[in-house]
Design an enzyme around this catalytic site. Sequence first.
Site, PDB file in Angstrom:
ATOM      1  N   ILE A  27       0.834  -1.204   0.000  1.00  0.00           N
ATOM      2  CA  ILE A  27       0.000   0.000   0.000  1.00  0.00           C
ATOM      3  C   ILE A  27       0.867   1.252   0.000  1.00  0.00           C
ATOM      4  O   ILE A  27       1.841   1.353   0.756  1.00  0.00           O
ATOM      5  CB  ILE A  27      -0.938   0.003   1.221  1.00  0.00           C
ATOM      6  CG1 ILE A  27      -1.912  -1.173   1.120  1.00  0.00           C
ATOM      7  CG2 ILE A  27      -1.701   1.320   1.351  1.00  0.00           C
ATOM      8  CD1 ILE A  27      -2.793  -1.359   2.326  1.00  0.00           C
ATOM      9  N   ASP A  93       6.333   2.782  -2.322  1.00  0.00           N
ATOM     10  CA  ASP A  93       6.145   1.679  -1.376  1.00  0.00           C
ATOM     11  C   ASP A  93       6.334   2.106   0.079  1.00  0.00           C
ATOM     12  O   ASP A  93       5.668   1.588   0.977  1.00  0.00           O
ATOM     13  CB  ASP A  93       7.133   0.556  -1.719  1.00  0.00           C
ATOM     14  CG  ASP A  93       6.690  -0.813  -1.210  1.00  0.00           C
ATOM     15  OD1 ASP A  93       5.479  -0.991  -0.947  1.00  0.00           O
ATOM     16  OD2 ASP A  93       7.542  -1.704  -1.094  1.00  0.00           O
ATOM     17  N   LYS A 162      23.194  -6.089   3.650  1.00  0.00           N
ATOM     18  CA  LYS A 162      23.321  -7.466   4.126  1.00  0.00           C
ATOM     19  C   LYS A 162      23.887  -8.396   3.049  1.00  0.00           C
ATOM     20  O   LYS A 162      24.721  -9.263   3.331  1.00  0.00           O
ATOM     21  CB  LYS A 162      21.967  -7.966   4.628  1.00  0.00           C
ATOM     22  CG  LYS A 162      21.479  -7.221   5.873  1.00  0.00           C
ATOM     23  CD  LYS A 162      20.206  -7.819   6.430  1.00  0.00           C
ATOM     24  CE  LYS A 162      19.670  -6.989   7.594  1.00  0.00           C
ATOM     25  NZ  LYS A 162      20.639  -6.822   8.698  1.00  0.00           N
ATOM     26  N   SER A 178      10.698  -6.805   4.670  1.00  0.00           N
ATOM     27  CA  SER A 178       9.534  -6.535   5.505  1.00  0.00           C
ATOM     28  C   SER A 178       8.260  -6.720   4.698  1.00  0.00           C
ATOM     29  O   SER A 178       8.198  -6.390   3.511  1.00  0.00           O
ATOM     30  CB  SER A 178       9.596  -5.106   6.039  1.00  0.00           C
ATOM     31  OG  SER A 178       8.351  -4.714   6.567  1.00  0.00           O
ATOM     32  N   THR A 233      11.642  -8.238  18.695  1.00  0.00           N
ATOM     33  CA  THR A 233      11.673  -9.248  17.636  1.00  0.00           C
ATOM     34  C   THR A 233      13.073  -9.811  17.471  1.00  0.00           C
ATOM     35  O   THR A 233      13.255 -11.015  17.254  1.00  0.00           O
ATOM     36  CB  THR A 233      11.192  -8.644  16.305  1.00  0.00           C
ATOM     37  OG1 THR A 233       9.903  -8.059  16.491  1.00  0.00           O
ATOM     38  CG2 THR A 233      11.104  -9.704  15.223  1.00  0.00           C
ATOM     39  N   GLU A 252      20.829  -5.679  14.104  1.00  0.00           N
ATOM     40  CA  GLU A 252      20.810  -4.215  14.108  1.00  0.00           C
ATOM     41  C   GLU A 252      19.425  -3.831  14.602  1.00  0.00           C
ATOM     42  O   GLU A 252      18.436  -3.950  13.880  1.00  0.00           O
ATOM     43  CB  GLU A 252      21.087  -3.673  12.704  1.00  0.00           C
ATOM     44  CG  GLU A 252      21.603  -2.248  12.700  1.00  0.00           C
ATOM     45  CD  GLU A 252      20.490  -1.236  12.861  1.00  0.00           C
ATOM     46  OE1 GLU A 252      20.488  -0.530  13.890  1.00  0.00           O
ATOM     47  OE2 GLU A 252      19.620  -1.159  12.002  1.00  0.00           O
ATOM     48  N   GLY A 254      16.910  -1.615  17.912  1.00  0.00           N
ATOM     49  CA  GLY A 254      16.347  -0.307  18.200  1.00  0.00           C
ATOM     50  C   GLY A 254      17.303   0.656  18.875  1.00  0.00           C
ATOM     51  O   GLY A 254      18.418   0.307  19.254  1.00  0.00           O
ATOM     52  N   CYS A 286      16.605   4.286  12.505  1.00  0.00           N
ATOM     53  CA  CYS A 286      16.920   3.629  13.778  1.00  0.00           C
ATOM     54  C   CYS A 286      17.920   4.415  14.612  1.00  0.00           C
ATOM     55  O   CYS A 286      17.892   4.348  15.847  1.00  0.00           O
ATOM     56  CB  CYS A 286      17.432   2.212  13.530  1.00  0.00           C
ATOM     57  SG  CYS A 286      18.839   2.124  12.408  1.00  0.00           S
ATOM     58  N   LYS A 457      24.613  -2.717  24.065  1.00  0.00           N
ATOM     59  CA  LYS A 457      23.480  -3.077  24.927  1.00  0.00           C
ATOM     60  C   LYS A 457      22.354  -3.740  24.116  1.00  0.00           C
ATOM     61  O   LYS A 457      22.608  -4.688  23.364  1.00  0.00           O
ATOM     62  CB  LYS A 457      23.015  -1.847  25.717  1.00  0.00           C
ATOM     63  CG  LYS A 457      24.115  -1.294  26.629  1.00  0.00           C
ATOM     64  CD  LYS A 457      23.617  -0.249  27.604  1.00  0.00           C
ATOM     65  CE  LYS A 457      23.502   1.112  27.036  1.00  0.00           C
ATOM     66  NZ  LYS A 457      23.274   2.163  28.033  1.00  0.00           N
ATOM     67  N   GLU A 464      27.583  -4.037  10.729  1.00  0.00           N
ATOM     68  CA  GLU A 464      27.383  -4.025   9.286  1.00  0.00           C
ATOM     69  C   GLU A 464      28.291  -2.955   8.695  1.00  0.00           C
ATOM     70  O   GLU A 464      28.583  -1.944   9.338  1.00  0.00           O
ATOM     71  CB  GLU A 464      25.919  -3.761   8.936  1.00  0.00           C
ATOM     72  CG  GLU A 464      25.013  -4.895   9.388  1.00  0.00           C
ATOM     73  CD  GLU A 464      23.599  -4.798   8.860  1.00  0.00           C
ATOM     74  OE1 GLU A 464      23.135  -5.791   8.274  1.00  0.00           O
ATOM     75  OE2 GLU A 464      22.963  -3.747   9.048  1.00  0.00           O
TER      76      GLU A 464
END
EC number: 1.2.1.8
Length: 490
Positions: A27, A93, A162, A178, A233, A252, A254, A286, A457, A464
């Site tokens: 969408i 997108d 990646k 995603s 996650t 990688e 939050g 991020c 942490k 990366e």
Amino acid sequence: MARFGTQKLYIDGAYVDAGSDATFEAINPATGEVLAHVQRATQADVEKAVESAERGQKVWAAMTAMQRSRILRRAVDILRERNDELAMLETLDTGKSYSETRYVDIVTGADVLEYYAGLVPAIEGEQIPLRESSFVYTRREPLGVTVGIGAWNYPIQIALWKSAPALAAGNAMIFKPSEVTSLTTLKLAEIFTEAGLPNGVFNVLTGSGREVGTWLTEHPRIEKVSFTGGTTTGKKVMASASSSSLKEVTMELGGKSPLIICDDADLDKAADIAMMANFYSSGQVCTNGTRVFVPAAMKAAFEAKIAERVARIRAGNPEDENTNFGPLVSFQHMESVLSYIAKGKEEGARVLCGGERLTAGDFAKGAFVAPTVFTDCTDDMTIVKEEIFGPVMSILSYETEEEVIRRANDTEYGLAAGVCTNDISRAHRIIHKLEAGICWINAWGESPAEMPVGGYKQSGVGRENGVSSLAQYTRIKSVQVELGGYNSVF
């Protein structure tokens, strides 16, 4: 009929239908338009992708370093030739402004691929002498089949971040974009094939993280998982990856990063940096520096400069090159950001700018949230403690350097941090005490290919980009050679 029809999976160098008829919608968050119906991969599709990747990886790893380098370099050329087309697809997108995607997303992703293409011939082992008749040598060998799981904010850039080191080291990668923003990653798969990458070396499986992501992370023949997304996650991904087959992981995750403005800083420059650290990409980065610490004596002056700059933001149709602030990535995410804004008001933060959804005219069709600045914030407020991932800045005042360092570090996150000061000794002194993996002095946000990025942490594991990331996609084999006799104790 959706503008881009039905999007299939990409396995073994070609588009293929998923094993079921299930799809989800892509969408456009600026208008609500359904762009495409995207197929959902099944567990059987995961098996096909793994088998294809295993076949392709053997072919890829058997090529010479220069052969692999040339193929990756051709992919870079194709990416640059198709930059504007891919940038517009990314804008549709994700909702990010074309003025951003045209100059950042594909450009920086291609830079990373070019960087690793140049490093392929430099993957070397060591020779270690033991004694006159014996020595050890090491080989850096590819891991095999790896998995990349992307976030929705920088789809093609993350896919390149990646895949570039993974492929450069001789691995194959199965990438799951995603579910919110899948379209450009499929185009990247096309480009790799066009460049000459053997079939199966880069496969794309679309679908939910809960299903497809889990099947991939738990698969016993996957050697490494590289994940970008939320911390909650990420912990689940890491747990499933380690419990199934002790996979290597890069996470990688939050952040709730501090930007410290010192009392000797150029306030105009500091305000410009704070704006980029909070409102670029509509705040969906991020590393954003959402906790802006300002000396108490300078707070009013800083607020005035921020308000002046927020008023200059050009929100609008992201396809218009004059726009520099688009919608959030989805209507669901918009509701999440608005709930945080409501919480900030409820807990007593003062709204300096914004604080609402944009609904006038065409804004009503999209997931637009006004650039929002809260001031008079305290460390215990929800908007100060939790990652919002939207255009919400929190201004906090402080008195001493020791105090601000302590408060800046008082978070479970450690992704990024920044300092604005004209005293270079002070800058390094503060930066060295901040618990963050990516730091900037008198700047914010740039992540060049040469710079390793990752968090402390709860913000991540591994890095990366940079030379060190290439090594993370190899394993070392040590070989001892004996040229003389061999004495047994038996």
